[in-house]
Design a protein around this motif. Sequence first.
Motif, PDB file in Angstrom:
ATOM      1  N   GLU A   1       0.727  -1.048  -0.257  1.00  0.00           N
ATOM      2  CA  GLU A   1      -0.266  -0.049   0.261  1.00  0.00           C
ATOM      3  C   GLU A   1       0.584   1.312  -0.378  1.00  0.00           C
ATOM      4  N   ALA A   2       1.959   0.712   0.595  1.00  0.00           N
ATOM      5  CA  ALA A   2       3.151   2.957   0.945  1.00  0.00           C
ATOM      6  C   ALA A   2       4.117   2.674  -0.854  1.00  0.00           C
ATOM      7  N   HIS A   3       4.463   1.315  -1.180  1.00  0.00           N
ATOM      8  CA  HIS A   3       5.578   1.521  -1.744  1.00  0.00           C
ATOM      9  C   HIS A   3       5.907   1.122  -3.131  1.00  0.00           C
ATOM     10  N   GLU A   4       6.834   1.697  -3.667  1.00  0.00           N
ATOM     11  CA  GLU A   4       6.872   0.875  -5.147  1.00  0.00           C
ATOM     12  C   GLU A   4       7.317  -0.351  -5.122  1.00  0.00           C
ATOM     13  N   THR A   5       7.367  -1.307  -6.535  1.00  0.00           N
ATOM     14  CA  THR A   5       8.356  -2.347  -6.781  1.00  0.00           C
ATOM     15  C   THR A   5       8.893  -2.328  -7.921  1.00  0.00           C
ATOM     16  N   ALA A   6      10.222  -3.216  -8.226  1.00  0.00           N
ATOM     17  CA  ALA A   6      10.320  -2.995  -9.133  1.00  0.00           C
ATOM     18  C   ALA A   6      11.465  -3.884  -9.659  1.00  0.00           C
ATOM     19  N   ILE A   7      10.944  -4.972 -10.835  1.00  0.00           N
ATOM     20  CA  ILE A   7      11.167  -6.524 -10.744  1.00  0.00           C
ATOM     21  C   ILE A   7      12.300  -6.136 -12.018  1.00  0.00           C
ATOM     22  N   TYR A   8      13.201  -7.400 -11.840  1.00  0.00           N
ATOM     23  CA  TYR A   8      14.376  -7.717 -12.694  1.00  0.00           C
ATOM     24  C   TYR A   8      14.362  -9.311 -12.699  1.00  0.00           C
ATOM     25  N   MET A   9      13.847 -10.246 -14.025  1.00  0.00           N
ATOM     26  CA  MET A   9      14.110 -11.157 -13.983  1.00  0.00           C
ATOM     27  C   MET A   9      14.511 -11.449 -14.935  1.00  0.00           C
ATOM     28  N   LEU A  10      15.982 -12.043 -13.362  1.00  0.00           N
ATOM     29  CA  LEU A  10      16.793 -12.952 -14.181  1.00  0.00           C
ATOM     30  C   LEU A  10      16.907 -13.837 -14.651  1.00  0.00           C
ATOM     31  N   SER A  11      15.798 -14.617 -14.399  1.00  0.00           N
ATOM     32  CA  SER A  11      16.008 -16.134 -15.137  1.00  0.00           C
ATOM     33  C   SER A  11      14.402 -17.153 -15.570  1.00  0.00           C
ATOM     34  N   GLY A  12      14.214 -17.511 -16.350  1.00  0.00           N
ATOM     35  CA  GLY A  12      12.609 -17.553 -16.452  1.00  0.00           C
ATOM     36  C   GLY A  12      11.462 -17.020 -16.793  1.00  0.00           C
ATOM     37  N   GLU A  13       9.956 -16.785 -16.323  1.00  0.00           N
ATOM     38  CA  GLU A  13       8.831 -16.145 -16.959  1.00  0.00           C
ATOM     39  C   GLU A  13       8.593 -16.106 -15.253  1.00  0.00           C
ATOM     40  N   ALA A  14       7.511 -15.581 -15.371  1.00  0.00           N
ATOM     41  CA  ALA A  14       6.506 -15.081 -13.950  1.00  0.00           C
ATOM     42  C   ALA A  14       5.000 -14.963 -14.762  1.00  0.00           C
ATOM     43  N   HIS A  15       4.558 -15.577 -14.806  1.00  0.00           N
ATOM     44  CA  HIS A  15       2.481 -14.704 -14.920  1.00  0.00           C
ATOM     45  C   HIS A  15       2.724 -14.244 -13.727  1.00  0.00           C
ATOM     46  N   THR A  16       1.397 -12.628 -13.802  1.00  0.00           N
ATOM     47  CA  THR A  16       1.007 -11.486 -12.756  1.00  0.00           C
ATOM     48  C   THR A  16       0.145 -11.685 -13.319  1.00  0.00           C
ATOM     49  N   TRP A  17      -0.682 -11.364 -12.920  1.00  0.00           N
ATOM     50  CA  TRP A  17      -1.919 -10.693 -12.798  1.00  0.00           C
ATOM     51  C   TRP A  17      -2.252  -9.582 -12.024  1.00  0.00           C
ATOM     52  N   TYR A  18      -3.058  -9.125 -12.085  1.00  0.00           N
ATOM     53  CA  TYR A  18      -2.928  -7.090 -11.207  1.00  0.00           C
ATOM     54  C   TYR A  18      -4.357  -6.572 -11.662  1.00  0.00           C
ATOM     55  N   GLY A  19      -3.672  -5.464 -10.860  1.00  0.00           N
ATOM     56  CA  GLY A  19      -5.110  -4.393 -11.071  1.00  0.00           C
ATOM     57  C   GLY A  19      -5.955  -4.641 -10.250  1.00  0.00           C
ATOM     58  N   GLU A  20      -7.592  -3.648 -10.661  1.00  0.00           N
ATOM     59  CA  GLU A  20      -8.545  -4.353  -9.526  1.00  0.00           C
ATOM     60  C   GLU A  20      -9.186  -5.241 -10.490  1.00  0.00           C
ATOM     61  N   GLY A  21      -9.721  -6.141  -9.100  1.00  0.00           N
ATOM     62  CA  GLY A  21      -9.951  -7.726  -9.689  1.00  0.00           C
ATOM     63  C   GLY A  21      -8.852  -8.865  -9.785  1.00  0.00           C
ATOM     64  N   LEU A  22      -7.471  -8.313 -10.364  1.00  0.00           N
ATOM     65  CA  LEU A  22      -6.831  -9.077 -10.583  1.00  0.00           C
ATOM     66  C   LEU A  22      -7.055  -9.608 -12.372  1.00  0.00           C
ATOM     67  N   LYS A  23      -7.719  -8.597 -12.863  1.00  0.00           N
ATOM     68  CA  LYS A  23      -8.658  -8.958 -14.299  1.00  0.00           C
ATOM     69  C   LYS A  23      -7.340  -8.633 -15.849  1.00  0.00           C
ATOM     70  N   ASP A  24      -5.984  -8.029 -15.399  1.00  0.00           N
ATOM     71  CA  ASP A  24      -4.868  -7.247 -16.208  1.00  0.00           C
ATOM     72  C   ASP A  24      -4.028  -8.457 -15.498  1.00  0.00           C
ATOM     73  N   HIS A  25      -2.793  -9.337 -17.285  1.00  0.00           N
ATOM     74  CA  HIS A  25      -1.949 -10.219 -16.616  1.00  0.00           C
ATOM     75  C   HIS A  25      -1.381  -9.599 -17.867  1.00  0.00           C
ATOM     76  N   ILE A  26       0.111 -10.318 -17.346  1.00  0.00           N
ATOM     77  CA  ILE A  26       1.478 -10.121 -17.559  1.00  0.00           C
ATOM     78  C   ILE A  26       2.464 -12.004 -17.746  1.00  0.00           C
ATOM     79  N   VAL A  27       3.542 -11.842 -18.525  1.00  0.00           N
ATOM     80  CA  VAL A  27       4.124 -12.259 -18.219  1.00  0.00           C
ATOM     81  C   VAL A  27       5.548 -11.563 -18.711  1.00  0.00           C
TER      82      VAL A  27
END
Length: 136
Positions: free
Chosen positions: A59-85
């Motif tokens: 709730e109070a901080h930003e997150t930055a991610i660098y994917m070193l290996s593999g892949e991660a699916h992430t659902w995000y946003g209101e109701g987790l309706k958005d998706h990115i790999v």
Amino acid sequence: MDVKSKPTCRLVKPHHTYGGKQGLNYFEGIAAETVGSTGICMHILTIPPGARAKAHMHEAHETAIYMLSGEAHTWYGEGLKDHIVVHAGELFYIPPGVPHLPANLSNTPCTAIIARTDPNEQESVVLLPELDAVVP
């Protein structure tokens, strides 16, 4: 280690892990608890094949991610309706207050470096159990 002493450079060897509220194990890294940081934390996360986090937000901080290996699916946003790999070599940004749920749907581990603007890794983690069932 006395992290309250005079500020100085510190080396952290990520040998120890801890269980995050999100349901995954993180390698201990840069944080208020380990080096006395006041505005950032940085950890390494390996998500095993088939594993996923609990739905949550910071709730109070930003997150930055660098994917070193593999892949991660992430659902995000209101109701987790958005998706990115997020694939190895890509960066992903999560603003404060945005619900998200990462998962490794592959047969191999995925590993990422995660940096946040809150030096206390778990301080502003808010679990969202009502969203856990949204993602199969």
